[in-house]
Design a protein around this motif. Structure first.
Motif, short mmCIF file in Angstrom:
data_model
loop_
_atom_site.label_atom_id
_atom_site.label_comp_id
_atom_site.label_asym_id
_atom_site.label_seq_id
_atom_site.Cartn_x
_atom_site.Cartn_y
_atom_site.Cartn_z
N VAL A 130 -0.35 -6.94 7.89
CA VAL A 130 0.25 -7.46 8.97
C VAL A 130 -0.06 -8.92 9.26
CG1 VAL A 130 0.86 -7.54 11.63
CG2 VAL A 130 0.56 -5.59 10.14
N GLY A 131 0.86 -9.90 9.37
CA GLY A 131 0.70 -11.22 9.46
C GLY A 131 1.51 -11.88 10.74
N ILE A 132 0.78 -12.85 11.19
CA ILE A 132 1.43 -13.70 12.33
C ILE A 132 1.69 -15.03 11.84
CG2 ILE A 132 1.26 -14.42 14.65
CD1 ILE A 132 -0.98 -12.34 15.19
N PHE A 133 2.91 -15.36 11.93
CA PHE A 133 3.46 -16.41 11.16
C PHE A 133 3.63 -17.62 12.37
CE2 PHE A 133 4.57 -13.56 8.03
CZ PHE A 133 4.18 -14.47 6.76
N ILE A 134 2.68 -18.50 12.32
CA ILE A 134 2.66 -19.75 13.19
C ILE A 134 3.71 -20.81 12.84
CG2 ILE A 134 1.40 -21.32 14.59
CD1 ILE A 134 0.70 -18.37 14.92
N TYR A 179 1.43 -29.02 7.93
CA TYR A 179 0.11 -28.62 7.62
C TYR A 179 -0.50 -27.46 8.57
CZ TYR A 179 0.65 -32.53 4.45
OH TYR A 179 1.12 -33.46 3.60
N SER A 180 -0.15 -27.29 9.89
CA SER A 180 -0.70 -26.36 10.77
C SER A 180 0.05 -25.22 10.62
CB SER A 180 -0.98 -27.21 12.19
OG SER A 180 0.19 -27.75 12.64
N GLN A 181 1.34 -25.15 9.93
CA GLN A 181 1.95 -23.82 9.82
C GLN A 181 1.56 -23.17 9.12
OE1 GLN A 181 6.17 -25.47 8.72
NE2 GLN A 181 6.49 -25.83 11.06
N ARG A 182 1.08 -22.03 9.37
CA ARG A 182 0.39 -20.85 8.49
C ARG A 182 0.56 -19.63 8.89
NH1 ARG A 182 -4.80 -19.21 9.63
NH2 ARG A 182 -5.77 -19.66 11.60
N VAL A 183 -0.18 -18.57 8.16
CA VAL A 183 0.00 -17.13 8.61
C VAL A 183 -1.75 -16.75 9.00
CG1 VAL A 183 -0.47 -16.47 6.18
CG2 VAL A 183 0.83 -14.84 7.93
N ILE A 184 -1.43 -15.92 10.20
CA ILE A 184 -2.79 -15.25 10.34
C ILE A 184 -2.85 -14.10 10.04
CG2 ILE A 184 -4.54 -14.85 12.52
CD1 ILE A 184 -3.17 -17.07 13.77
N PRO A 206 1.91 -14.70 -0.65
CA PRO A 206 1.91 -13.26 -0.36
C PRO A 206 0.76 -12.84 0.80
CG PRO A 206 2.15 -13.72 -2.59
CD PRO A 206 1.69 -14.94 -1.88
N LEU A 207 1.20 -11.69 1.45
CA LEU A 207 0.29 -11.37 2.70
C LEU A 207 -0.98 -10.72 2.04
CD1 LEU A 207 2.39 -10.10 5.67
CD2 LEU A 207 1.24 -12.51 5.37
N HIS A 208 -0.71 -10.04 0.98
CA HIS A 208 -1.88 -9.20 0.54
C HIS A 208 -3.06 -10.02 -0.36
CE1 HIS A 208 0.59 -9.34 -3.21
NE2 HIS A 208 -0.64 -9.36 -3.91
N HIS A 209 -2.66 -11.33 -0.54
CA HIS A 209 -3.89 -12.17 -1.04
C HIS A 209 -4.65 -12.52 -0.20
CE1 HIS A 209 -1.27 -13.44 -4.90
NE2 HIS A 209 -1.34 -12.33 -4.80
#
Length: 236
Positions: free
Chosen positions: A91-95, A102-107, A201-204
């Motif tokens: 599960v990822g939370i996309f900001i 540069y601050s757009q990312r996935v948690i 990819p989230l799994h990485h």
């Protein structure tokens, strides 16, 4: 991020939590059972666990070292599930609405948080037509940081050098040892490369996150307190 955080400033020294402080935090009533949700009732032992903004904020701080601003802006629509190469749920939370690219990312959500019922929490928010992932108190992120810091004062140490931001600093130290400085920065959202930004990819990212030591938390105790079964933990 230009969001005032009680107890933290660039000119004021903030210390990372020590290992014994991390254990003390996650052995405390908020996670193992408290008297009530308000004020000092949250700091006294009792039968209740409330999986609210404070609860998840501390857990995300310990597992991924997030920024306070990311709690404030996280949206339920930007929580996504994927299946990893071994069939595991990731599960990822996309900001998405940060002020610069540069601050757009996935948690990445740590698997132990999934076992504690994070997806069920998100689904409940969606059913209630809640746009934001977390409810902020009146006063926004600043008031939330004050409440988190008040809890720290009550259950860990009453020293203004130890605040919620201490979790991010502690995570940085711990993750740099376990996965290296460069990967630690990417997980925490420091690095400007695309890896662990919106396109990876989230799994990485999940594979690296799983290498970081979290042994200071008694996860079975937390799951039991939250009413989560062993089967749910295995599924997550």
């Amino acid at each position: 991020e230009k969001i005032p955080v009680d107890g933290y400033s660039k000119s004021k020294k903030v210390f990372p939590f020590r290992p014994d402080m991390m254990r003390k935090l996650f052995d405390s009533p908020m996670f193992t059972g408290c008297e009530g949700i308000r004020g000092k009732k949250r700091t006294r032992p009792g039968p209740n666990v409330f999986q609210d903004t404070l609860y998840w904020s501390f857990l995300f701080g310990a597992t991924v070292g997030h920024r306070m601003s990311e709690v404030a802006q996280a949206l339920t629509a930007n929580v996504e599930e994927a299946i990893g190469p071994n069939g595991e749920c990731i599960v990822g939370i996309f900001i998405m609405d940060a002020k610069n690219e540069y601050s757009q990312r996935v948690i990445i959500v740590h698997p132990q948080l999934l076992a504690l019922g994070f997806i069920e929490y998100v689904e409940q928010r969606r059913r209630s037509s809640k746009e934001h992932l977390f409810d902020l108190p009146a006063g926004g992120a600043k008031k939330l940081s004050e409440r988190l810091n008040d809890y720290i004062d009550e259950v860990i140490v009453d020293d203004r050098r130890y605040v919620f931001h201490s979790l991010r600093q502690e995570f940085a130290d711990r993750s740099e040892v376990d996965v290296g400085v460069d990967l630690s920065k990417k997980i925490m959202g420091h690095a400007r490369g695309r890896l662990y930004g919106l396109g990876a990819p989230l799994h990485h990212a999940a594979a690296e996150l799983n290498k970081i030591d979290m042994s200071f938390v008694d996860w079975e105790r937390l799951r039991t307190a939250a009413g989560r079964s062993a089967a749910a933990a295995e599924a997550a």
